[in-house]
Structures are given as structure tokens and as C-alpha cells.
Scaffold this motif. Structure first.
Motif, PDB file in Angstrom:
ATOM      1  N   ASP A  21     -13.659  -5.669  17.055  1.00 50.27           N
ATOM      2  CA  ASP A  21     -12.348  -5.854  17.683  1.00 50.27           C
ATOM      3  C   ASP A  21     -12.098  -4.785  18.742  1.00 50.27           C
ATOM      4  O   ASP A  21     -11.635  -5.082  19.859  1.00 50.27           O
ATOM      5  N   GLN A  22     -12.417  -3.536  18.428  1.00 47.34           N
ATOM      6  CA  GLN A  22     -12.187  -2.448  19.374  1.00 47.34           C
ATOM      7  C   GLN A  22     -13.119  -2.540  20.583  1.00 47.34           C
ATOM      8  O   GLN A  22     -12.702  -2.318  21.726  1.00 47.34           O
ATOM      9  N   ILE A  23     -14.390  -2.886  20.338  1.00 44.95           N
ATOM     10  CA  ILE A  23     -15.334  -3.045  21.452  1.00 44.95           C
ATOM     11  C   ILE A  23     -14.897  -4.203  22.342  1.00 44.95           C
ATOM     12  O   ILE A  23     -14.956  -4.128  23.572  1.00 44.95           O
ATOM     13  N   THR A  33     -18.380 -13.445  19.807  1.00 40.68           N
ATOM     14  CA  THR A  33     -19.791 -13.248  20.159  1.00 40.68           C
ATOM     15  C   THR A  33     -20.344 -11.997  19.484  1.00 40.68           C
ATOM     16  O   THR A  33     -21.474 -11.999  18.988  1.00 40.68           O
ATOM     17  N   LEU A  34     -19.551 -10.934  19.463  1.00 45.77           N
ATOM     18  CA  LEU A  34     -19.986  -9.692  18.836  1.00 45.77           C
ATOM     19  C   LEU A  34     -20.223  -9.887  17.337  1.00 45.77           C
ATOM     20  O   LEU A  34     -21.219  -9.400  16.785  1.00 45.77           O
ATOM     21  N   ARG A 136      -6.516 -15.824  21.474  1.00 45.08           N
ATOM     22  CA  ARG A 136      -5.731 -14.718  20.932  1.00 45.08           C
ATOM     23  C   ARG A 136      -6.185 -13.388  21.517  1.00 45.08           C
ATOM     24  O   ARG A 136      -5.369 -12.532  21.872  1.00 45.08           O
ATOM     25  N   GLN A 137      -7.491 -13.199  21.635  1.00 48.25           N
ATOM     26  CA  GLN A 137      -8.015 -11.941  22.165  1.00 48.25           C
ATOM     27  C   GLN A 137      -7.677 -11.771  23.638  1.00 48.25           C
ATOM     28  O   GLN A 137      -7.422 -10.663  24.103  1.00 48.25           O
ATOM     29  N   SER A 138      -7.663 -12.866  24.390  1.00 51.37           N
ATOM     30  CA  SER A 138      -7.427 -12.779  25.828  1.00 51.37           C
ATOM     31  C   SER A 138      -6.015 -12.300  26.156  1.00 51.37           C
ATOM     32  O   SER A 138      -5.789 -11.694  27.215  1.00 51.37           O
ATOM     33  N   GLY A 139      -5.068 -12.568  25.268  1.00 46.44           N
ATOM     34  CA  GLY A 139      -3.682 -12.191  25.532  1.00 46.44           C
ATOM     35  C   GLY A 139      -2.985 -13.096  26.524  1.00 46.44           C
ATOM     36  O   GLY A 139      -1.837 -12.868  26.884  1.00 46.44           O
TER      37      GLY A 139
END
Length: 383
Positions: A21-23, A33-34, A136-139
Motif C-alpha cells: 500500500d505504501q509503495i 499488481t504489487l 480506490r487507490q487512484s483517488g
């Protein structure tokens, strides 16, 4: 006996998820993907305990059931009023274009017509969990993301319907005497009925203890009951969850936001789901795709890009955004594998070919799909 190895493994998974999540936040690499990459590395070095691998199927059902509830919650009346035409046109255009391009392309390449039709129907499947997490990650939150949520929610219903019809036609074309285990009425109709039977009581019963929001335990109880009953009855737990979520979102007037608490607890389940999904991916299948597999991948990309553009044009979406829908909908995951398993049962003469091509293509789209989705989301906020 307490299984310390399993407990430690779960702790490691959550730690890996925290780092991913932090990366992802700092590098803009999709955390999906990570996590998939972490799962593939763990599998390559045999670091996934057998007890944890045995939980993969259960974790998949739980995680995707939560995704289904959240997607169903996006089907609010105001959202449908604003984006319903785009959702319907784009989703149908992509499904139909995938069936047309992939079937005709593989047939021209020399594949049996029945095999080409089945592979095309499997190619209609998407990856709701992957797409929702990238959103969600993209904001990014705009009309484009609302439409994508809606398309992903209905795509599995359209895809299951198309797959069921195509598989029935293919078995007739191939003269197969295998028992056809796919029933459109049972899979979709049963899921809709079960979703209503769970969703309607939830409309009136949840959110009463603490006014305004269902408690976390309430949200989890409904989600787990929905998933468990759907699996037990042999109906689509995705469609069941989406139906229940849509009912709660539209008719529970005392809720500020339907099952918002699920978002708070969903991520740990998603970490387990994506890492175990990555561990289950057979990367060697990519090298076995061959010309037929490479063409399948290219045709699916072309079909989604062209279908998305045509559907958006029919729905009169502004021109700058028409080409983004197909790119945002490239991910493909477990639903396709499930379809391939059913197709292999109905057409045993092509079982190995169907499974090999589907797994190989799925690995490709799980790797490139999240990047394409992230790019389309960011681009939609700029045009």
C-alpha cells in the motif's frame, strides 16, 4: 492444536499488504499488481504454507462478496439516472464486440468454431475486485469512475449470460454428450431471488442499533450470510451480493451510506485474496500461449477498446473520454478461470486447450490490466 505457522503467515501477509500500500502510494504502481507479484514470488520460493493455500477459495468468496456489496451500492437511483445509459450501452457493446472479434479472429486462425466461440465467451469476463481497488487507490471520483463501477457490476451478469448461451451452442456444434452444468435461470435468476430475500430484510433491520450506519458486525453478518448461502445453493454470489447491496443502497432511507463499514474491513481480506491469487498464477503458462493465445490477448484488447468507444458514442459520452472505457476494463481474473473449468467439463476434448489459453491470458491481463485502468482513471480526470 494451534497452527502457529498459519497465524504467522497471515501476519506476514498483512505486513506485505501494508508495504504494498505504501509503495503504491509513492510510486503510483497499482497495489494489486504489487500484491500479485508478491504472491508469485512466494510461490516460486515455496513460501506459501499448505494450510494457507487451502484457504484460497474461501478467501476469494469472502473478498469478492464484499466487492459485490460495494458495487451493488453504486447502483443508486441518482447514479443510474445520470449514467445508466452509458453503463448499459458500454457494457453491452464490449460484450458483443468481444464475442464477435474473438470468435471470428480465432476461427480465421484455424480454431474450431465451437472452441473459438467458447474462448470468446470466457474473454468477456472481467475482474471487479481488481478494478474497484485501482479506483480506490487512484483517488479519482467523477462521472467516469461511477460509470466504470456500474459497468463492472453488470459485466459479470452479462458475461455469465453470454457464456451460458455460447457454451450451450458450442456443445451442440461439437456434438458433445457431456452434461451441461450451466443454467442461466439457476445461476442468475436464483442469485437475484436470494439477493432480494437477504437485501429486503436488511433494508429495514440494519442501521437501527446505531442510527445512521449499519454496525461493522451487521455489515459482516449480511455479507457472510449472502456469500455462504449463495455458494450453498449453487448460485452466483457476485450477483447475489450486488442485488442485496443495491436494494440496501436505494431503499434504506435511514442509512447515510449503505454498508460503509465494509470498506473499513475489506482491505485485509483483499490482501489475502490478491497474494494467494498471485501464488496460484502459473506464469509458465504465458510461454505456452503460442500464436493462438497471443491472438486471443490482442483480440480481447481490441474488442474492449473498440466496444468501449462504440458504446460510449451511442450513449453520447463526451468524445475525449470515449476511448478510455475499454482501457479501464482490461483486467481479467478468477471469473474467467471458473468459466473455463465449466467449459472444460462440457467440452472435454478441448479441456486442456481451454484451460491453458485462459490461464495464460488471465496472467497477462492481471499484470497489464491494473496499469491500464490506473492510466484511464488519471486521464479521465484531465479531459
Amino acid at each position: 492444536m494451534i497452527q502457529s505457522e498459519l497465524i504467522i503467515s497471515v501476519g506476514v501477509l498483512f505486513t506485505v499488504g501494508l508495504f504494498a500500500d505504501q509503495i503504491g502510494r509513492r510510486s503510483k504502481v497499482p497495489r494489486v499488481t504489487l500484491l500479485l507479484a508478491c504472491g508469485m514470488l512466494a510461490s516460486a520460493f515455496d513460501l506459501v504454507p499448505e494450510q494457507l493455500a487451502d484457504l484460497s477459495e474461501t478467501a476469494t468468496v469472502i473478498a469478492l462478496s464484499m466487492v459485490a456489496f460495494l458495487l451493488g451500492g453504486s447502483f443508486k437511483a441518482d447514479t443510474l439516472k445520470a449514467h445508466g445509459a452509458a453503463i448499459l450501452c458500454i457494457s453491452l457493446a464490449i460484450i458483443l464486440m468481444t464475442l464477435l472479434l474473438v470468435t471470428s479472429g480465432l476461427f480465421l486462425l484455424g480454431a474450431d468454431p465451437a472452441l473459438a466461440l467458447v474462448l470468446a465467451s470466457v474473454a468477456t469476463a472481467t475482474a471487479p475486485a481488481t478494478t474497484l481497488d485501482v479506483i480506490r487507490q487512484s483517488g479519482v471520483s467523477n462521472g467516469f469512475t461511477q460509470t466504470i463501477r456500474g459497468i463492472v457490476a453488470v459485466d459479470d451478469a452479462w458475461g455469465l449470460l453470454a457464456f451460458s448461451i455460447c457454451l450451450a451452442v458450442a456443445t451442440q456444434m461439437a456434438g458433445s454428450e457431456a452434461e451441461l452444468r450451466v443454467s442461466v435461470v439457476h445461476e442468475i435468476g436464483g442469485a437475484l431471488i436470494l439477493g432480494c430475500l437477504i437485501g429486503l430484510p436488511a433494508v429495514f433491520l440494519t442501521g437501527r442499533i446505531d442510527a445512521g450506519e449499519p454496525l461493522l458486525v451487521e455489515a459482516l453478518s449480511v455479507a457472510f450470510l449472502t456469500a455462504g448461502l449463495a455458494v450453498w445453493l449453487g448460485v452466483s454470489f457476485l450477483i447475489t451480493g450486488m442485488t442485496a447491496g443495491a436494494l440496501v443502497a436505494n431503499f434504506a432511507r435511514h442509512h447515510r451510506r449503505a454498508f460503509h463499514e465494509i470498506e473499513h474491513i475489506q482491505w485485509p481480506f483483499m490482501i489475502v485474496f490478491f497474494i494467494l491469487a498471485g501464488a496460484a498464477l502459473d506464469t509458465s503458462s504465458i510461454s505456452k500461449l503460442g500464436v493462438l493465445g497471443a491472438v486471443l490477448v490482442v483480440l480481447r484488447i481490441a474488442a474492449r477498446l473498440l466496444g468501449g468507444w462504440l458504446g460510449a458514442a451511442v450513449a453520447k459520452v463526451p468524445k475525449p473520454k470515449r476511448g478510455l472505457y475499454g482501457a479501464a476494463l482490461l483486467p481479467q481474473a478468477g471469473v474467467a478461470i471458473g468459466m473455463a473449468l465449466l467449459a472444460g467439463q462440457a467440452l472435454p476434448q478441448w479441456k486442456d486447450q481451454i484451460m491453458g489459453l485462459t490461464i495464460g491470458a488471465t496472467v497477462v491481463f492481471e499484470i497489464i490490466g491494473p496499469f491500464a485502468t490506473m492510466w484511464a482513471l488519471k486521464k479521465s480526470d484531465q479531459v
